[in-house]
Motif scaffolding. Structure first.
Motif, mmCIF file in Angstrom:
data_model
loop_
_atom_site.group_PDB
_atom_site.id
_atom_site.type_symbol
_atom_site.label_atom_id
_atom_site.label_comp_id
_atom_site.label_asym_id
_atom_site.label_seq_id
_atom_site.Cartn_x
_atom_site.Cartn_y
_atom_site.Cartn_z
ATOM 1 N N SER A 118 0.835 -1.188 0.000
ATOM 2 C CA SER A 118 0.000 0.000 0.000
ATOM 3 C C SER A 118 0.872 1.241 0.000
ATOM 4 C CB SER A 118 -0.913 0.022 1.233
ATOM 5 O OG SER A 118 -1.644 1.231 1.308
ATOM 6 N N ALA A 119 0.454 2.253 -0.743
ATOM 7 C CA ALA A 119 1.163 3.532 -0.758
ATOM 8 C C ALA A 119 0.294 4.640 -0.195
ATOM 9 C CB ALA A 119 1.578 3.886 -2.192
ATOM 10 N N ARG A 120 -0.889 4.272 0.270
ATOM 11 C CA ARG A 120 -1.845 5.292 0.712
ATOM 12 C C ARG A 120 -2.016 5.272 2.215
ATOM 13 N NH1 ARG A 120 -6.936 3.671 -2.800
ATOM 14 N NH2 ARG A 120 -6.137 1.596 -2.294
ATOM 15 N N GLU B 43 -3.990 -2.373 -10.762
ATOM 16 C CA GLU B 43 -3.113 -1.360 -11.330
ATOM 17 C C GLU B 43 -3.600 0.062 -11.049
ATOM 18 O OE1 GLU B 43 -2.700 -4.812 -14.376
ATOM 19 O OE2 GLU B 43 -4.230 -4.030 -13.016
ATOM 20 N N ASP B 44 -4.909 0.269 -11.050
ATOM 21 C CA ASP B 44 -5.431 1.634 -10.940
ATOM 22 C C ASP B 44 -5.745 2.079 -9.522
ATOM 23 O OD1 ASP B 44 -7.468 -0.202 -10.746
ATOM 24 O OD2 ASP B 44 -8.954 1.045 -11.777
ATOM 25 N N ARG B 45 -5.988 1.133 -8.599
ATOM 26 C CA ARG B 45 -6.401 1.560 -7.261
ATOM 27 C C ARG B 45 -5.893 0.656 -6.133
ATOM 28 N NH1 ARG B 45 -11.337 -1.333 -6.206
ATOM 29 N NH2 ARG B 45 -12.018 -2.475 -8.058
ATOM 30 N N GLY B 46 -5.005 -0.254 -6.427
ATOM 31 C CA GLY B 46 -4.406 -1.052 -5.373
ATOM 32 C C GLY B 46 -5.380 -1.980 -4.680
ATOM 33 N N LEU B 47 -5.183 -2.171 -3.390
ATOM 34 C CA LEU B 47 -6.023 -3.055 -2.583
ATOM 35 C C LEU B 47 -7.075 -2.241 -1.839
ATOM 36 C CD1 LEU B 47 -3.141 -5.211 -1.031
ATOM 37 C CD2 LEU B 47 -4.786 -5.995 -2.751
ATOM 38 N N LEU C 247 2.971 -3.129 3.672
ATOM 39 C CA LEU C 247 4.320 -2.978 3.136
ATOM 40 C C LEU C 247 4.341 -1.804 2.182
ATOM 41 C CD1 LEU C 247 6.564 -5.826 1.733
ATOM 42 C CD2 LEU C 247 6.157 -3.756 0.397
ATOM 43 N N THR C 248 5.348 -0.956 2.320
ATOM 44 C CA THR C 248 5.470 0.182 1.423
ATOM 45 C C THR C 248 6.890 0.272 0.891
ATOM 46 O OG1 THR C 248 5.061 2.571 1.199
ATOM 47 C CG2 THR C 248 6.078 1.831 3.241
ATOM 48 N N ILE C 249 7.050 0.837 -0.283
ATOM 49 C CA ILE C 249 8.355 1.038 -0.899
ATOM 50 C C ILE C 249 8.694 2.519 -0.798
ATOM 51 C CG2 ILE C 249 9.663 0.908 -3.056
ATOM 52 C CD1 ILE C 249 7.854 -1.440 -3.862
ATOM 53 N N PRO C 250 9.799 2.868 -0.134
ATOM 54 C CA PRO C 250 10.136 4.281 0.061
ATOM 55 C C PRO C 250 10.640 4.927 -1.227
ATOM 56 C CG PRO C 250 11.857 2.893 0.992
ATOM 57 C CD PRO C 250 10.765 1.968 0.522
ATOM 58 N N VAL C 251 9.720 5.457 -2.001
ATOM 59 C CA VAL C 251 10.058 6.037 -3.304
ATOM 60 C C VAL C 251 10.277 7.547 -3.171
ATOM 61 C CG1 VAL C 251 8.797 4.282 -4.583
ATOM 62 C CG2 VAL C 251 7.597 6.335 -3.812
ATOM 63 N N ASN C 252 10.717 8.150 -4.245
ATOM 64 C CA ASN C 252 10.871 9.601 -4.330
ATOM 65 C C ASN C 252 9.513 10.262 -4.127
ATOM 66 O OD1 ASN C 252 11.389 12.261 -4.996
ATOM 67 N ND2 ASN C 252 11.922 11.846 -7.131
ATOM 68 N N THR C 253 9.391 11.093 -3.116
ATOM 69 C CA THR C 253 8.096 11.714 -2.811
ATOM 70 C C THR C 253 7.646 12.678 -3.904
ATOM 71 O OG1 THR C 253 9.240 13.412 -1.504
ATOM 72 C CG2 THR C 253 8.391 11.488 -0.323
ATOM 73 N N ASP C 254 8.584 13.151 -4.712
ATOM 74 C CA ASP C 254 8.208 14.050 -5.806
ATOM 75 C C ASP C 254 7.653 13.291 -7.010
ATOM 76 O OD1 ASP C 254 9.020 16.291 -4.389
ATOM 77 O OD2 ASP C 254 11.083 16.145 -5.131
ATOM 78 N N TYR C 255 7.972 12.000 -7.088
ATOM 79 C CA TYR C 255 7.472 11.202 -8.210
ATOM 80 C C TYR C 255 7.458 9.734 -7.785
ATOM 81 C CZ TYR C 255 6.735 9.534 -12.984
ATOM 82 O OH TYR C 255 6.212 8.939 -14.108
#
Length: 279
Positions: free
Chosen positions: A91-93, A129-133, A145-153
């Motif tokens: 999840s990224a939300r 793909e469009d809205r996750g779980l 679980l989250t992946i620490p990505v670039n917050t700008d993109y």
């Protein structure tokens, strides 16, 4: 570069399954298989894919087509994780209710610890793909679980996310193998606590999906909460017990307590003339 026993690593990684829910694009399935094989994972479970089979899966798998034959197709997420002990929902939300959240690296270390020390089955669940779980699907997980990505993109498609998770799983087991070998060579003494093995197997997700309704019905029977307006109580209880990970004896003990409370509440319990053995 160190040499590792690929067979041993594959044996450990065989306990990890990648679960994709309602995947729309067949190409993402093929790309996921390629990502998995590159890192030594082989078990993919598809939950009600929109299009399957499809030529794009074979085309994008590119060298990992042997894994297509091993794909398992199921109709629900509950079925996909039924025999698992530890489940991570990606999840990224942010959510209405906080949930145990781990970055991918500590999550991988936790997964490898569960496999190496307790021989557990682990699932990593990826959403649409469009809205996750959905929130309901995420509630089936022990951790988010989250992946620490670039917050700008912070844009990753599902196949890219699977590649990162598979890489971290492989690195975690390689690090665990290296550490274990070093400890054996040093012959360091360990404490009794470190040597102790758990005496009961942990329950599976399938068993917990029987546990939660029983607990909620018991709480409704004693009017602890209104089943028509439960608010966040059921979700908080799922979070609590998902974090604890009950073993088999604890599971049966608590369900026995629920049954006794229900019988006392509705007046159907009759006290035995003999003391019950509680051990």
């Amino acid at each position: 570069m160190q040499n590792f026993d690929n067979a041993a690593v594959s044996t450990q990684l065989a306990h990890v399954r990648i679960v994709m829910v309602n995947t729309t694009l067949p190409a993402n399935i093929g790309s996921a298989l390629r990502a998995m094989k590159t890192m030594g994972l082989s078990k993919l479970v598809l939950v009600a894919p929109k299009t399957y089979p499809h030529p794009d899966i074979d085309a994008l798998a590119a060298g990992a087509t042997d894994l297509i034959e091993q794909i398992e197709i199921v109709s629900s997420l509950e079925e996909a994780i039924a025999d698992c002990h530890l489940v991570f929902g990606t999840s990224a939300r942010s959510r209405t209710i906080p949930w145990p959240l781990l970055d991918v690296r500590p999550a991988a270390n936790l997964a490898m610890q569960a496999i190496s020390e307790k021989n557990q089955e682990v699932a990593i669940v990826f959403g649409r793909e469009d809205r996750g779980l959905t929130n309901e699907e995420l509630a089936l997980a022990n951790y988010h679980l989250t992946i620490p990505v670039n917050t700008d993109y912070g844009v990753l498609n599902v196949a890219q996310a699977i590649q990162i998770v598979c890489y971290e799983m492989r690195m975690a087991i390689l690090e665990h193998s290296t550490t274990a070998s070093a400890q054996q060579e040093q012959a360091m003494p360990v404490t009794a606590e470190e040597q102790m093995q758990w005496d009961e197997p942990l329950v599976t997700q399938q068993q917990m999906q029987q546990f939660y309704p029983h607990m909620q019905q018991m709480l409704a029977d004693i009017e602890f909460f209104d089943p028509e307006n439960p608010r966040l109580l059921p979700l908080r209880l799922r979070r609590l017990f998902g974090r604890i990970q009950l073993d088999r004896m604890e599971y049966h003990l608590l369900r026995g307590v629920f049954t006794r409370v229900q019988a006392l509440s509705n007046g159907t319990w009759k006290k035995s003339t003999h003391r019950e053995d509680q051990n």
